[in-house]
Scaffold this motif. Structure first.
Motif, PDB file in Angstrom:
ATOM      1  N   ALA A 186      46.763  46.921  34.987  1.00  0.00           N
ATOM      2  CA  ALA A 186      47.387  48.013  34.240  1.00  0.00           C
ATOM      3  C   ALA A 186      48.415  48.719  35.109  1.00  0.00           C
ATOM      4  O   ALA A 186      48.488  49.956  35.165  1.00  0.00           O
ATOM      5  N   ASP A 187      49.209  47.923  35.814  1.00  0.00           N
ATOM      6  CA  ASP A 187      50.210  48.423  36.752  1.00  0.00           C
ATOM      7  C   ASP A 187      51.465  48.822  35.987  1.00  0.00           C
ATOM      8  O   ASP A 187      52.256  47.977  35.562  1.00  0.00           O
ATOM      9  N   GLY A 188      51.660  50.144  35.805  1.00  0.00           N
ATOM     10  CA  GLY A 188      52.813  50.628  35.065  1.00  0.00           C
ATOM     11  C   GLY A 188      54.126  50.267  35.727  1.00  0.00           C
ATOM     12  O   GLY A 188      55.120  49.990  35.054  1.00  0.00           O
ATOM     13  N   GLY A 189      54.142  50.257  37.072  1.00  0.00           N
ATOM     14  CA  GLY A 189      55.351  49.876  37.785  1.00  0.00           C
ATOM     15  C   GLY A 189      55.738  48.441  37.512  1.00  0.00           C
ATOM     16  O   GLY A 189      56.924  48.118  37.357  1.00  0.00           O
ATOM     17  N   ALA A 190      54.729  47.547  37.451  1.00  0.00           N
ATOM     18  CA  ALA A 190      54.996  46.137  37.161  1.00  0.00           C
ATOM     19  C   ALA A 190      55.568  45.987  35.759  1.00  0.00           C
ATOM     20  O   ALA A 190      56.485  45.188  35.533  1.00  0.00           O
ATOM     21  N   PHE A 191      55.029  46.767  34.822  1.00  0.00           N
ATOM     22  CA  PHE A 191      55.540  46.706  33.446  1.00  0.00           C
ATOM     23  C   PHE A 191      57.014  47.112  33.409  1.00  0.00           C
ATOM     24  O   PHE A 191      57.846  46.432  32.807  1.00  0.00           O
ATOM     25  N   GLY A 223      51.077  47.334  23.944  1.00  0.00           N
ATOM     26  CA  GLY A 223      50.673  47.921  22.673  1.00  0.00           C
ATOM     27  C   GLY A 223      49.203  47.732  22.386  1.00  0.00           C
ATOM     28  O   GLY A 223      48.531  48.631  21.863  1.00  0.00           O
ATOM     29  N   ARG A 224      48.688  46.587  22.749  1.00  0.00           N
ATOM     30  CA  ARG A 224      47.278  46.296  22.476  1.00  0.00           C
ATOM     31  C   ARG A 224      46.358  47.061  23.438  1.00  0.00           C
ATOM     32  O   ARG A 224      45.246  47.434  23.085  1.00  0.00           O
ATOM     33  N   ARG A 225      46.841  47.291  24.652  1.00  0.00           N
ATOM     34  CA  ARG A 225      46.006  47.922  25.674  1.00  0.00           C
ATOM     35  C   ARG A 225      46.073  49.447  25.651  1.00  0.00           C
ATOM     36  O   ARG A 225      45.057  50.113  25.832  1.00  0.00           O
ATOM     37  N   ARG A 226      47.313  49.988  25.423  1.00  0.00           N
ATOM     38  CA  ARG A 226      47.459  51.417  25.664  1.00  0.00           C
ATOM     39  C   ARG A 226      48.219  52.160  24.570  1.00  0.00           C
ATOM     40  O   ARG A 226      47.747  53.166  24.069  1.00  0.00           O
ATOM     41  N   ASP A 227      49.405  51.701  24.248  1.00  0.00           N
ATOM     42  CA  ASP A 227      50.305  52.475  23.401  1.00  0.00           C
ATOM     43  C   ASP A 227      50.707  51.651  22.181  1.00  0.00           C
ATOM     44  O   ASP A 227      51.503  50.714  22.279  1.00  0.00           O
TER      45      ASP A 227
END
Length: 474
Positions: A186-191, A223-227
């Motif tokens: 769940a690495d936001g930076g990687a996303f 979208g499926r995991r968080r938002d």
């Protein structure tokens, strides 16, 4: 409480094939223009001078030689040497301007399964022609397949730096690896970095199929995991990608697969199934789509279809250790009354992950609800079979332990064990009653025979007395 089928086959999700490079990695010998429509050489004239007419002629001849050899069948042995040698000779003759020729020699080695030789070629190219992005890309794919993702990511990024305009494959692969990091941690930076990389590819090449596929996938993942709003973005990317590709006479099985997943998010299983089938129409061996077709087919109790597509998906070496697929195959085979096959599938799933209690549950269900209830099974055999089921349930409880994840299944298994214990107890009582009944019947029969014998004896005695009386009278 969930049913055995729901426990056996989990949620319909895309399989993350993180052990190999995505389709953006170029491993095809070009037919004159360079892989994926890229230029024969990067447009950095200072580092790589313009190829001469003679070099281009020799390169075209090498391509022709390659295709002629390929027509004779899969590359191997002497054919490998001749095909790779044709490209290598062009590079030796013309040097850096024909880096693409040496790159193709490496690609041929990969096609022949000679990964070590290909790796050496790419490394030598990087040292000799630092601005040649394709060598970084394919070398990165080799490391990705080895599971060395950090090294692969470094090489992909170096490929992007080597030529920021044309290194689209490397950008796609950067995004693919970053997507794995995002999904795994769940690495936001990687996303963010993956999203930016893909958007850059599309800004340069609005027809880039792999970029559409990867961008749609990473939006779906988020979208499926968080938002949930990212599911809307994923749908927009899928719609646009399918439209752009259609205008150019191309189709993407991956985009149809993601479209199916998005439809499942809206609980539209019928249209999701259609989307997955579109994916397999384009690519019959598409692993994710086949798995998703199987999971939906199991929900619809179309076990024959589920078994067929699961067996197809499991031919992919990357799925050999997919516990979900083996469990689902067991459910399909159980539904088709192929009980031995189902048992084998569940047992294999258990061997793949001894910490997963679901195979044990399904083995218990198989023996309790299906094998033991066949018409050919008598009461004695039934008791043996449900005892086997109980053994699997006991192991399930030992593996599931106090894990809250399985609390509903634990309660269900305890109920099933209680039912089995009651059945065994009843079978014992019934056996005692039958034995007592048989004993009483035997006693009654013996008494009846004794009475018959007594009556016959009385009758004989009467006859003797009558005969004696008659003799006295004469």
């Amino acid at each position: 409480m969930r049913s055995p089928i729901e426990i056996a086959s989990i949620s319909i999700v895309a399989v993350a094939l993180t052990a190999c490079g995505p389709k953006g990695a170029e491993t095809k010998v070009p037919d004159g223009s360079g892989p994926g429509g890229q230029a024969s050489q990067p447009d950095d004239g200072a580092a790589i001078p313009e190829a001469s007419a003679a070099a281009k002629t020799d390169f075209a001849a090498a391509v022709k030689t390659y295709h002629a050899i390929k027509q004779g069948g899969p590359l191997s042995g002497d054919a490998c040497e001749r095909a790779a040698g044709a490209f290598h000779e062009v590079y030796q003759a013309h040097g850096a301007p024909m880096a693409i020729a040496e790159f193709n020699a490496g690609v041929v080695r990969e096609q022949c399964g000679q990964t070590d030789k290909a790796e050496a070629i790419y490394e030598q190219l990087i040292a000799a022609v630092p601005k040649f992005d394709l060598a970084y890309n394919n070398l990165g794919v080799i490391y990705w397949k080895k599971g060395q993702e950090a090294k692969a990511l470094e090489l992909f990024k170096r490929g992007v730096e080597a030529d920021k305009l044309t290194a689209q494959s490397a950008r796609n692969n950067v995004a693919g690896l970053l997507r794995n990091q995002y999904v795994g941690r769940a690495d936001g930076g990687a996303f963010t970095e993956a999203e930016r990389s893909l958007q850059t590819v599309l800004s340069i090449d609005s027809n880039n199929q792999t970029a559409y596929e990867n961008l749609a996938r990473i939006y779906y993942d988020r979208g499926r995991r968080r938002d949930k709003s990212y599911l809307v973005l994923a749908n927009l990317v899928v719609t646009q990608g399918l439209r752009v590709l259609k205008e150019r006479g191309r189709e993407s099985p991956d985009l149809y697969n993601i479209q199916g997943l998005l439809l499942l998010e809206r609980e539209d299983q019928v249209n999701a199934l259609r989307a997955f089938k579109e994916a397999t129409r384009i690519e019959p061996g598409h692993v994710e789509a086949n798995l998703n077709i199987a999971f939906i087919s199991i929900r619809f109790r179309d076990y024959a279809t589920a078994e067929k597509v699961l067996q197809l998906a499991l031919k992919d070496p990357r799925q050999a250790k997919n516990v979900e697929a083996h469990l689902a195959l067991g459910v399909a085979q159980r539904g088709l009354k192929k009980f031995k096959d189902a048992e084998s599938s569940y047992t294999l799933a258990l061997r793949l992950d001894a910490t997963d209690p679901r195979p044990l549950f399904n083995l218990g269900v198989l023996y309790q609800d299906h094998i033991s209830t066949q018409d050919s099974v008598d009461e004695k055999a039934n008791v043996k079979l449900i005892t086997v089921a109980k053994g699997h349930y006991d192991k399930f409880l030992a593996v599931a332990g106090a894990d809250k994840k399985w609390k509903h299944e634990v309660l269900l298994v305890k109920d099933r064990i209680a039912t089995i214990d009651e059945s065994i107890r009843f079978a014992g009582v019934a056996a005692d009653l039958r034995a007592k009944a048989a004993e009483l019947a035997a006693q009654a029969k013996a008494a009846e025979l004794a009475e018959q014998k007594r009556l016959l004896e009385l009758e004989r005695q009467a006859e003797d007395a009558e005969a004696k009386a008659a003799g006295t009278g004469q």
